[in-house]
Scaffold this motif. Structure first.
Motif, PDB file in Angstrom:
ATOM      1  N   THR A  17       0.461   1.750  -8.789  1.00 25.77           N
ATOM      2  CA  THR A  17       0.833   3.074  -8.279  1.00 25.77           C
ATOM      3  C   THR A  17      -0.247   4.109  -8.599  1.00 25.77           C
ATOM      4  O   THR A  17      -0.651   4.888  -7.735  1.00 25.77           O
ATOM      5  N   ARG A  18      -0.760   4.092  -9.834  1.00 25.55           N
ATOM      6  CA  ARG A  18      -1.801   5.056 -10.205  1.00 25.55           C
ATOM      7  C   ARG A  18      -3.095   4.784  -9.437  1.00 25.55           C
ATOM      8  O   ARG A  18      -3.792   5.725  -9.054  1.00 25.55           O
TER       9      ARG A  18
ATOM     10  N   LYS B 103     -16.739  10.281 -10.468  1.00 23.14           N
ATOM     11  CA  LYS B 103     -16.766   9.463  -9.261  1.00 23.14           C
ATOM     12  C   LYS B 103     -16.327   8.030  -9.487  1.00 23.14           C
ATOM     13  O   LYS B 103     -16.068   7.305  -8.541  1.00 23.14           O
ATOM     14  N   ASN B 104     -16.295   7.586 -10.750  1.00 26.09           N
ATOM     15  CA  ASN B 104     -15.859   6.211 -11.007  1.00 26.09           C
ATOM     16  C   ASN B 104     -14.732   6.220 -12.024  1.00 26.09           C
ATOM     17  O   ASN B 104     -14.970   6.328 -13.222  1.00 26.09           O
ATOM     18  N   ILE B 105     -13.505   6.111 -11.516  1.00 29.17           N
ATOM     19  CA  ILE B 105     -12.332   6.142 -12.384  1.00 29.17           C
ATOM     20  C   ILE B 105     -11.945   4.703 -12.718  1.00 29.17           C
ATOM     21  O   ILE B 105     -11.766   3.878 -11.812  1.00 29.17           O
ATOM     22  N   ILE B 106     -11.855   4.411 -14.014  1.00 24.76           N
ATOM     23  CA  ILE B 106     -11.461   3.066 -14.449  1.00 24.76           C
ATOM     24  C   ILE B 106     -10.123   3.178 -15.174  1.00 24.76           C
ATOM     25  O   ILE B 106     -10.025   3.845 -16.199  1.00 24.76           O
ATOM     26  N   LEU B 107      -9.088   2.558 -14.629  1.00 23.85           N
ATOM     27  CA  LEU B 107      -7.756   2.664 -15.223  1.00 23.85           C
ATOM     28  C   LEU B 107      -7.528   1.560 -16.251  1.00 23.85           C
ATOM     29  O   LEU B 107      -7.916   0.410 -16.033  1.00 23.85           O
ATOM     30  N   PRO B 108      -6.866   1.896 -17.376  1.00 24.16           N
ATOM     31  CA  PRO B 108      -6.602   0.885 -18.401  1.00 24.16           C
ATOM     32  C   PRO B 108      -5.625  -0.190 -17.916  1.00 24.16           C
ATOM     33  O   PRO B 108      -4.802   0.058 -17.039  1.00 24.16           O
TER      34      PRO B 108
ATOM     35  N   GLY C  18      -3.363   3.738  -6.444  1.00 19.64           N
ATOM     36  CA  GLY C  18      -3.163   4.327  -5.117  1.00 19.64           C
ATOM     37  C   GLY C  18      -3.158   5.843  -5.154  1.00 19.64           C
ATOM     38  O   GLY C  18      -3.814   6.501  -4.346  1.00 19.64           O
ATOM     39  N   GLU C  19      -2.435   6.407  -6.119  1.00 19.30           N
ATOM     40  CA  GLU C  19      -2.323   7.874  -6.195  1.00 19.30           C
ATOM     41  C   GLU C  19      -3.672   8.540  -6.456  1.00 19.30           C
ATOM     42  O   GLU C  19      -4.005   9.543  -5.821  1.00 19.30           O
ATOM     43  N   ILE C  20      -4.424   7.969  -7.390  1.00 21.94           N
ATOM     44  CA  ILE C  20      -5.716   8.591  -7.729  1.00 21.94           C
ATOM     45  C   ILE C  20      -6.679   8.464  -6.555  1.00 21.94           C
ATOM     46  O   ILE C  20      -7.374   9.417  -6.198  1.00 21.94           O
ATOM     47  N   ALA C  21      -6.691   7.303  -5.918  1.00 17.78           N
ATOM     48  CA  ALA C  21      -7.559   7.118  -4.751  1.00 17.78           C
ATOM     49  C   ALA C  21      -7.196   8.135  -3.667  1.00 17.78           C
ATOM     50  O   ALA C  21      -8.073   8.744  -3.043  1.00 17.78           O
ATOM     51  N   ALA C  22      -5.899   8.324  -3.447  1.00 21.74           N
ATOM     52  CA  ALA C  22      -5.445   9.249  -2.409  1.00 21.74           C
ATOM     53  C   ALA C  22      -5.857  10.679  -2.743  1.00 21.74           C
ATOM     54  O   ALA C  22      -6.359  11.416  -1.885  1.00 21.74           O
TER      55      ALA C  22
ATOM     56  N   ALA D  73       1.809   3.598  -2.507  1.00 21.29           N
ATOM     57  CA  ALA D  73       1.509   4.805  -3.288  1.00 21.29           C
ATOM     58  C   ALA D  73       0.626   5.761  -2.480  1.00 21.29           C
ATOM     59  O   ALA D  73       0.807   6.984  -2.535  1.00 21.29           O
ATOM     60  N   ILE D  74      -0.307   5.209  -1.722  1.00 17.13           N
ATOM     61  CA  ILE D  74      -1.198   6.045  -0.902  1.00 17.13           C
ATOM     62  C   ILE D  74      -0.390   6.755   0.185  1.00 17.13           C
ATOM     63  O   ILE D  74      -0.525   7.957   0.407  1.00 17.13           O
ATOM     64  N   GLN D  75       0.498   5.991   0.853  1.00 23.45           N
ATOM     65  CA  GLN D  75       1.313   6.600   1.905  1.00 23.45           C
ATOM     66  C   GLN D  75       2.232   7.674   1.325  1.00 23.45           C
ATOM     67  O   GLN D  75       2.360   8.765   1.895  1.00 23.45           O
TER      68      GLN D  75
END
Lengths: 342, 342
Positions: free
Chosen positions: A306-307, A328-333, A309-313, A94-96
């Protein structure tokens, strides 16, 4: 253009020495000069070789020179514990996929959870002048983690270093641990084993806290004999569960902190002819392919790879571009995926 | 040191402009000058920011300048179809483990078997000035494959482009296909399905040829209805085998050209209550974890993924260093791993 110390200019940038070209082509400097002056006495093969080398070096030189002007290499690094684990591979993918259309390529460094390697990789990333880093750290030395953050933009994924101002994207591991344990309790389990990674990072801490709180909520006493620590592979968890059975310690549920640990538990139970889910129920974590395709298929906690990776990117690109980061701190469900083991 | 156009020298290499530093730090050029001359009237925060920026840019500049001098970026590219497939991930890991101690880092590009993407990646690898490429191609255009070989050292892994002079490391796919089919025949199968990747590359061609030759050797007539082509994922092969069963086409063996295709076949057989190995036998290919940990565990053909990666990496390093390559087409042996599906 005859001396070995002379230089030629290509496409208006850096110059390349005749000597250098001669060395690469394995011919004399005089020959290179003759080719460049189109002054007979060389084979077509030599001519092609020299001209190709000049073009190649010119191209490379131009592009490196551009990096020097812009101070950007248009590359980012990823430090990751294990690319052969589909969970991490999905995040890298996802990052790539996010970064390539932005003109960035991705350097991948595999630590195998080895801090010594990780330390060397951090140095190499600096030397390679990456524009940013996506970091699944195993490092326990928070000083080193702070040091790299001062040098390049860093986004932490999966594991939270708990450092002030650090940009982190992670799954809601606490809720995942709670949901997994609650699913076992609601299916009738009272003696629930937890299989943990021996390395204590935020993902394990969160899942374990969720496990303890679920036991508490349903009034089930905590039994420390049922907490098993190991390296994350199926054989390790198979052995751990076999030992538990052979020691006669009773259990009716297993919360495995990764799907691969759940696979090992299923192997141990099969070996001892214990029926799943009738006698023992199992829940995994991650929702990688093995959980879907194993037989029985494994109830698990889905992480949105996937999310992650995408959010980090996206966050890293914002940092590279000098944009401000609001959250600055995203926590995904996470969510429970019910299958055949519960 | 007061004007915006002035430059400062760091560690004896390239100079950086005061203006550039001012822009990055978000302060005036006058402020940068005051900090660099230690001439009062600036906060500690500003001082630290300016000095850190100078150090960071200086470091980066030095390293890029070094690449410009040496014409080497000390990075290699890997173009690969699917990093989330453990088979490829294992090879990438071996390549990275080989190259890192040599001072090289690894850029990973995932094509998902998309030729359009692959084309863009080839251009990007040139722009990023990698020193070499390890190439699992999906590209059918041999002209483009030849073009990249002229520009940088290339080692082909897994898939053979069948081009003169190309350096290739591959498994003995023919023998693998033969051994897999022979194992099914020797276990009593006479109607053997082959599950193939829809993309025709050398790995599929070799395995298919081995399948045909094994049938021939044992005097079993070839039945084209039993050749099924699909994309490599478990759901595709599950559906293909279900269709075969529903059409009433009889078969007693399945040679799946990858382990994941074998997993799909097992799911279809389970769905139709067909017993494995009693009624239908199955052999996979690759020997990735799923074959060992699925239930029943899958008989498969082992490919030596670590050696494929190591040998490819060694050959590429030799090419980058200008060493001669004696053997340009390395074919690694495969072996049958007997498990519960035969």
């Amino acid at each position: 253009l005859t001396g070995a110390t002379e230089k030629i200019k290509i496409k208006g940038t850096k110059s390349i020495s005749i000597k250098e070209i001669a060395q690469i082509c394995g011919v004399s400097t005089a020959t290179v000069s003759r080719v460049l002056n189109d002054n007979g006495r060389f084979s077509n093969e030599t001519k092609n070789k020299v001209l190709q080398t000049v073009e190649k070096l010119g191209y490379k030189t131009n592009n490196i020179a551009k990096s020097l002007r812009t101070k950007k290499t248009r590359s980012i690094g990823i430090i990751v514990p294990d690319i052969t684990n589909e969970y991490f591979a999905n995040i890298i993918l996802a990052i790539q996929n996010f970064f390539f259309p932005q003109g960035y390529s991705v350097l991948v460094y595999n630590t195998n959870e080895d801090q010594g390697k990780e330390d060397l990789y951090l140095k190499d990333l600096e030397a390679k002048c990456v524009d940013g880093l996506i970091y699944f750290f195993c490092m326990e030395d928070r000083g080193q983690i702070d040091a790299i953050r001062k040098k390049i933009p860093v986004v932490f994924v999966d594991r939270n270093p708990n450092r002030k101002g650090a940009v982190v994207v992670e799954s809601d591991n606490y809720t995942g641990g709670f949901l997994a344990t609650e699913e076992l309790i609601k299916s009738g389990c009272r003696n629930i084993v937890i299989l943990r990674h021996i390395l204590t990072n935020s993902t394990i801490v969160g899942r374990y806290k969720g496990y303890r709180d679920a036991l508490n909520k349903y009034g089930i006493p905590f039994n420390p004999d049922l907490v098993l620590d190991m390296y994350v592979n199926a054989n390790a968890s198979k052995e751990a569960i076999c030992r538990l059975i052979e020691c006669g310690i009773a259990f009716d549920g297993v919360f495995a902190c990764t799907d691969w640990l759940a696979v090992g538990a299923l192997m141990a139970l099969r070996k001892h002819n214990i029926k799943v889910p009738q006698q023992v129920k199992v829940v995994g974590f991650d929702n990688v392919s093995i959980s879907e395709y194993s037989s029985p298929s494994i109830t698990t906690i889905n992480q949105d790879k996937t999310r992650l990776g995408e959010i980090a990117a996206q966050l890293l690109l914002d940092m590279i571009d000098g944009n401000s980061i609001d959250e600055k701190n995203i926590i995904l469900p996470v969510e429970l995926i019910k299958r055949e083991t519960t």
